[in-house]
Design a protein around this motif. Structure first.
Motif, PDB file in Angstrom:
ATOM      1  N   ILE A 178     105.594  43.727  36.576  1.00 14.65           N
ATOM      2  CA  ILE A 178     104.640  43.679  37.685  1.00 14.65           C
ATOM      3  C   ILE A 178     103.294  43.166  37.184  1.00 14.65           C
ATOM      4  CG2 ILE A 178     103.341  45.109  39.339  1.00 14.65           C
ATOM      5  CD1 ILE A 178     105.907  46.863  39.532  1.00 14.65           C
ATOM      6  N   ALA A 179     102.862  43.629  36.020  1.00 17.95           N
ATOM      7  CA  ALA A 179     101.593  43.164  35.440  1.00 17.95           C
ATOM      8  C   ALA A 179     101.671  41.672  35.130  1.00 17.95           C
ATOM      9  CB  ALA A 179     101.268  43.961  34.186  1.00 17.95           C
ATOM     10  N   ASN A 180     102.784  41.215  34.581  1.00 15.29           N
ATOM     11  CA  ASN A 180     102.952  39.791  34.293  1.00 15.29           C
ATOM     12  C   ASN A 180     102.902  38.968  35.576  1.00 15.29           C
ATOM     13  OD1 ASN A 180     103.216  40.295  31.572  1.00 15.29           O
ATOM     14  ND2 ASN A 180     105.458  40.270  31.587  1.00 15.29           N
ATOM     15  N   PHE A 181     103.566  39.438  36.614  1.00 13.28           N
ATOM     16  CA  PHE A 181     103.569  38.754  37.903  1.00 13.28           C
ATOM     17  C   PHE A 181     102.153  38.661  38.465  1.00 13.28           C
ATOM     18  CE2 PHE A 181     103.864  38.996  42.585  1.00 13.28           C
ATOM     19  CZ  PHE A 181     104.499  37.784  42.821  1.00 13.28           C
ATOM     20  N   ALA A 182     101.392  39.732  38.355  1.00 12.97           N
ATOM     21  CA  ALA A 182     100.018  39.746  38.861  1.00 12.97           C
ATOM     22  C   ALA A 182      99.156  38.737  38.111  1.00 12.97           C
ATOM     23  CB  ALA A 182      99.429  41.150  38.743  1.00 12.97           C
ATOM     24  N   ARG A 183      99.347  38.615  36.788  1.00 15.14           N
ATOM     25  CA  ARG A 183      98.588  37.634  36.006  1.00 15.14           C
ATOM     26  C   ARG A 183      98.932  36.207  36.432  1.00 15.14           C
ATOM     27  NH1 ARG A 183      98.926  41.501  32.006  1.00 15.14           N
ATOM     28  NH2 ARG A 183     100.889  40.817  31.108  1.00 15.14           N
ATOM     29  N   VAL A 184     100.204  35.928  36.656  1.00 11.56           N
ATOM     30  CA  VAL A 184     100.638  34.588  37.072  1.00 11.56           C
ATOM     31  C   VAL A 184     100.025  34.239  38.432  1.00 11.56           C
ATOM     32  CG1 VAL A 184     102.639  33.213  37.793  1.00 11.56           C
ATOM     33  CG2 VAL A 184     102.757  34.572  35.706  1.00 11.56           C
ATOM     34  N   VAL A 185     100.095  35.173  39.365  1.00  8.99           N
ATOM     35  CA  VAL A 185      99.520  34.940  40.695  1.00  8.99           C
ATOM     36  C   VAL A 185      98.023  34.703  40.578  1.00  8.99           C
ATOM     37  CG1 VAL A 185      99.052  36.032  42.930  1.00  8.99           C
ATOM     38  CG2 VAL A 185     101.325  36.196  41.921  1.00  8.99           C
ATOM     39  N   SER A 186      97.364  35.491  39.730  1.00  9.39           N
ATOM     40  CA  SER A 186      95.928  35.338  39.525  1.00  9.39           C
ATOM     41  C   SER A 186      95.603  33.966  38.939  1.00  9.39           C
ATOM     42  CB  SER A 186      95.427  36.436  38.604  1.00  9.39           C
ATOM     43  OG  SER A 186      94.081  36.234  38.267  1.00  9.39           O
TER      44      SER A 186
END
Length: 163
Positions: free
Chosen positions: A147-155
């Motif tokens: 989830i943290a990795n996904f949030a970084r990619v979206v950011s």
């Protein structure tokens, strides 16, 4: 009924009650440990909210006769200590296993976990299962990382579109 018989019946009823309420019960052979080692083991068991008691084998056999725990009668020979847990099925095996490793004495005889009877090898395997809290934290860590990795990619995608 004689006074001695009343006393024995009270203990048998106590043992029955513990088996009925317990998530798990583990039987160990505690021979060879010193009083200091037994005290240290009992302290660890108390800290893990595990009830440890030594009963006469004949009283335990009477208490479990005709119940789903009756198969434990086979291991009730010689010195037998019983560890009960009412809220964590792996706690008695896990904590006792630590003491067995530390003192290089004692051994599992068998046990009951969530109503099923296990032999000493199976209890040994159960002893290696981490506590509920450890399992939950590992699970939370494993789902948090993606989830943290996904949030970084979206950011990062959002930042690129702004630029």
């Amino acid at each position: 009924m004689k006074e001695a018989q009343k006393q024995k019946q009270l203990i048998i009823d106590e043992i029955k009650d513990k088996f009925e309420r317990a998530e798990s019960a583990v039987v160990i052979d505690y021979i060879g440990i010193t009083v200091a080692q037994a005290d240290a083991m009992r302290k660890k068991l108390r800290e893990a909210d595990v009830d440890y008691t030594v009963y006469k084998n004949t009283l335990v056999k009477r208490a479990i006769a005709g119940t789903k725990y009756e198969a434990l009668s086979e291991v009730l020979e010689g010195p037998s200590g019983l560890a009960f847990s009412y809220n964590d099925a792996t706690a008695p095996a896990r904590v006792l296993n630590e003491s067995i490793k530390e003192f290089k004495k004692m051994e599992f005889k068998g046990g009951v976990v969530e109503g099923d009877v296990y032999n000493k090898e199976e209890i040994q395997a159960i002893a290696s299962i981490p506590s509920r809290e450890v399992l939950i934290s590992k699970f939370m860590g494993s789902i948090q990382s993606p989830i943290a990795n996904f949030a970084r990619v979206v950011s990062q995608i959002a930042e690129q579109k702004e630029a």
